[in-house]
Design a protein around this motif. Structure first.
Motif, PDB file in Angstrom:
ATOM      1  N   PHE A 123       1.003  -0.992   0.087  1.00  0.00           N
ATOM      2  CA  PHE A 123       0.017   0.318  -0.277  1.00  0.00           C
ATOM      3  C   PHE A 123       0.719   1.160  -0.188  1.00  0.00           C
ATOM      4  N   ARG A 124       0.713   2.214  -0.790  1.00  0.00           N
ATOM      5  CA  ARG A 124       0.622   3.340  -0.649  1.00  0.00           C
ATOM      6  C   ARG A 124       0.936   4.492   0.443  1.00  0.00           C
ATOM      7  N   SER A 125       1.261   4.940   1.369  1.00  0.00           N
ATOM      8  CA  SER A 125       0.595   5.495   2.638  1.00  0.00           C
ATOM      9  C   SER A 125       0.691   7.226   2.637  1.00  0.00           C
ATOM     10  N   PHE A 126      -0.535   7.585   3.058  1.00  0.00           N
ATOM     11  CA  PHE A 126      -0.462   9.088   2.698  1.00  0.00           C
ATOM     12  C   PHE A 126      -0.522   9.774   3.964  1.00  0.00           C
ATOM     13  N   LEU A 127      -0.106  10.950   4.389  1.00  0.00           N
ATOM     14  CA  LEU A 127       0.480  11.585   5.719  1.00  0.00           C
ATOM     15  C   LEU A 127      -1.193  12.598   5.694  1.00  0.00           C
ATOM     16  N   LEU A 128      -2.248  12.386   5.931  1.00  0.00           N
ATOM     17  CA  LEU A 128      -2.939  13.438   6.224  1.00  0.00           C
ATOM     18  C   LEU A 128      -3.279  14.367   6.877  1.00  0.00           C
ATOM     19  N   HIS A 129      -2.572  14.280   8.013  1.00  0.00           N
ATOM     20  CA  HIS A 129      -2.295  14.951   9.343  1.00  0.00           C
ATOM     21  C   HIS A 129      -1.399  14.299  10.355  1.00  0.00           C
ATOM     22  N   PRO A 130      -0.705  15.468  10.875  1.00  0.00           N
ATOM     23  CA  PRO A 130       1.004  15.103  12.063  1.00  0.00           C
ATOM     24  C   PRO A 130       1.175  13.349  11.988  1.00  0.00           C
ATOM     25  N   SER A 131      -0.139  13.796  12.821  1.00  0.00           N
ATOM     26  CA  SER A 131      -0.773  11.891  13.626  1.00  0.00           C
ATOM     27  C   SER A 131      -0.537  10.751  13.221  1.00  0.00           C
ATOM     28  N   ILE A 132      -1.766  11.392  11.621  1.00  0.00           N
ATOM     29  CA  ILE A 132      -2.925  10.211  11.081  1.00  0.00           C
ATOM     30  C   ILE A 132      -1.659  10.471   9.467  1.00  0.00           C
ATOM     31  N   SER A 133      -1.140   8.746   9.267  1.00  0.00           N
ATOM     32  CA  SER A 133      -1.125   8.463   8.324  1.00  0.00           C
ATOM     33  C   SER A 133      -1.919   7.067   7.602  1.00  0.00           C
ATOM     34  N   LEU A 134      -2.301   7.535   6.686  1.00  0.00           N
ATOM     35  CA  LEU A 134      -3.714   6.750   5.700  1.00  0.00           C
ATOM     36  C   LEU A 134      -2.888   5.781   5.019  1.00  0.00           C
ATOM     37  N   HIS A 135      -3.437   4.579   4.723  1.00  0.00           N
ATOM     38  CA  HIS A 135      -2.954   3.526   3.571  1.00  0.00           C
ATOM     39  C   HIS A 135      -3.962   3.237   3.110  1.00  0.00           C
ATOM     40  N   LEU A 136      -3.535   3.881   1.625  1.00  0.00           N
ATOM     41  CA  LEU A 136      -4.960   4.234   0.521  1.00  0.00           C
ATOM     42  C   LEU A 136      -4.427   3.461  -0.495  1.00  0.00           C
ATOM     43  N   GLY A 137      -4.733   2.421  -0.808  1.00  0.00           N
ATOM     44  CA  GLY A 137      -5.368   1.297  -2.287  1.00  0.00           C
ATOM     45  C   GLY A 137      -3.584   0.882  -2.100  1.00  0.00           C
ATOM     46  N   PRO A 138      -3.703  -0.077  -3.389  1.00  0.00           N
ATOM     47  CA  PRO A 138      -2.244  -0.442  -3.529  1.00  0.00           C
ATOM     48  C   PRO A 138      -1.726   0.979  -4.529  1.00  0.00           C
ATOM     49  N   THR A 139       0.097   0.321  -4.090  1.00  0.00           N
ATOM     50  CA  THR A 139       0.426   1.488  -5.098  1.00  0.00           C
ATOM     51  C   THR A 139       0.086   1.532  -6.467  1.00  0.00           C
ATOM     52  N   MET A 140       0.184   2.683  -6.896  1.00  0.00           N
ATOM     53  CA  MET A 140      -0.126   2.858  -8.544  1.00  0.00           C
ATOM     54  C   MET A 140       1.017   3.947  -9.012  1.00  0.00           C
ATOM     55  N   PRO A 141       1.014   4.149 -10.431  1.00  0.00           N
ATOM     56  CA  PRO A 141       1.402   4.924 -10.679  1.00  0.00           C
ATOM     57  C   PRO A 141       1.603   6.382 -10.352  1.00  0.00           C
ATOM     58  N   ASN A 142       3.160   7.381 -10.580  1.00  0.00           N
ATOM     59  CA  ASN A 142       3.346   8.562 -10.139  1.00  0.00           C
ATOM     60  C   ASN A 142       2.192   9.675 -11.024  1.00  0.00           C
ATOM     61  N   LEU A 143       2.104  11.179  -9.727  1.00  0.00           N
ATOM     62  CA  LEU A 143       1.116  11.823 -10.989  1.00  0.00           C
ATOM     63  C   LEU A 143       1.566  12.545 -11.687  1.00  0.00           C
ATOM     64  N   PRO A 144       1.533  13.209 -12.521  1.00  0.00           N
ATOM     65  CA  PRO A 144       2.548  13.858 -13.318  1.00  0.00           C
ATOM     66  C   PRO A 144       1.500  15.517 -13.132  1.00  0.00           C
ATOM     67  N   LEU A 145       2.673  16.563 -12.639  1.00  0.00           N
ATOM     68  CA  LEU A 145       2.350  17.975 -12.394  1.00  0.00           C
ATOM     69  C   LEU A 145       0.988  18.447 -12.945  1.00  0.00           C
ATOM     70  N   ASP A 146       1.420  17.912 -14.954  1.00  0.00           N
ATOM     71  CA  ASP A 146       0.542  18.798 -15.263  1.00  0.00           C
ATOM     72  C   ASP A 146      -0.825  18.359 -15.178  1.00  0.00           C
ATOM     73  N   HIS A 147      -1.128  17.244 -14.312  1.00  0.00           N
ATOM     74  CA  HIS A 147      -2.317  16.754 -14.375  1.00  0.00           C
ATOM     75  C   HIS A 147      -2.852  17.349 -13.511  1.00  0.00           C
ATOM     76  N   LEU A 148      -1.923  17.710 -12.070  1.00  0.00           N
ATOM     77  CA  LEU A 148      -2.412  18.859 -10.685  1.00  0.00           C
ATOM     78  C   LEU A 148      -2.625  20.095 -11.531  1.00  0.00           C
ATOM     79  N   LEU A 149      -2.198  20.649 -12.372  1.00  0.00           N
ATOM     80  CA  LEU A 149      -1.914  21.904 -12.602  1.00  0.00           C
ATOM     81  C   LEU A 149      -3.814  22.282 -13.247  1.00  0.00           C
ATOM     82  N   LYS A 150      -3.899  20.982 -13.521  1.00  0.00           N
ATOM     83  CA  LYS A 150      -5.616  20.983 -14.349  1.00  0.00           C
ATOM     84  C   LYS A 150      -6.163  20.767 -13.534  1.00  0.00           C
ATOM     85  N   THR A 151      -6.062  20.893 -11.873  1.00  0.00           N
ATOM     86  CA  THR A 151      -6.922  21.454 -11.168  1.00  0.00           C
ATOM     87  C   THR A 151      -8.374  22.832 -11.354  1.00  0.00           C
TER      88      THR A 151
END
Length: 163
Positions: free
Chosen positions: A10-38
């Motif tokens: 699993f990939r771990s995401f820290l969503l709060h300094p005291s909470i690490s959340l495991h969200l699903g299987p490891t996936m490919p990286n997210l390109p910056l140009d996708h983020l910029l489309k927000t």
């Protein structure tokens, strides 16, 4: 018989300094140009490197950052996360509040500074994208009522584990 076990990487995401959340299987990286489309994003500062950057991690904790992280620098009640922008290796900084003073302090840094109206909402959306939307593969059951919720939950959990 017992069902085959799921892949437990699993990939771990820290969503709060005291909470690490495991969200699903490891996936490919997210390109910056996708983020910029927000839709709500405003680029306050563009790094000198191009937008071929790929992100694999998003966090509120600057100590957890790498060169593949988005650091979400929020102003909290006790600590202003923007104070850690200079120290983090993260190439992308997501902020909710941005001032001319902060712009002057970070102008020399080779980082992307991205401002949004609701950084927590954008962080949650990006974390879901990074993990291929794990909630879509989850079965959710709601138990409501005045009495018996705990007992019903335990009984249902036992039944589902046996099947």
């Amino acid at each position: 018989g017992s069902a085959p076990r799921a892949d437990l990487r699993f990939r771990s995401f820290l969503l709060h300094p005291s909470i690490s959340l495991h969200l699903g299987p490891t996936m490919p990286n997210l390109p910056l140009d996708h983020l910029l489309k927000t839709p709500t994003i405003r680029v306050r500062q563009a790094a000198r490197h191009d937008s071929c950057l790929e992100i694999s991690h998003i966090t509120l904790d600057s100590r957890e950052c790498s060169v593949h992280s988005v650091f979400v620098a929020l102003k909290g009640q006790n600590v202003d996360g923007r104070r850690f922008i200079k120290r983090t290796p993260a190439p992308i900084i997501l902020v909710q509040e941005w001032t001319a003073e902060w712009q002057r302090e970070t102008a020399a840094l080779n980082k992307w500074i991205l401002q949004v109206d609701d950084a927590r909402q954008v962080m949650a959306e990006w974390a879901c994208r990074l993990s291929d939307y794990p909630a879509r593969q989850m079965t959710m059951i709601g138990i409501t009522g005045t009495n018996g919720k705990t007992t019903t939950t335990w009984m249902l959990a036992h039944i589902l584990q046996q099947s």
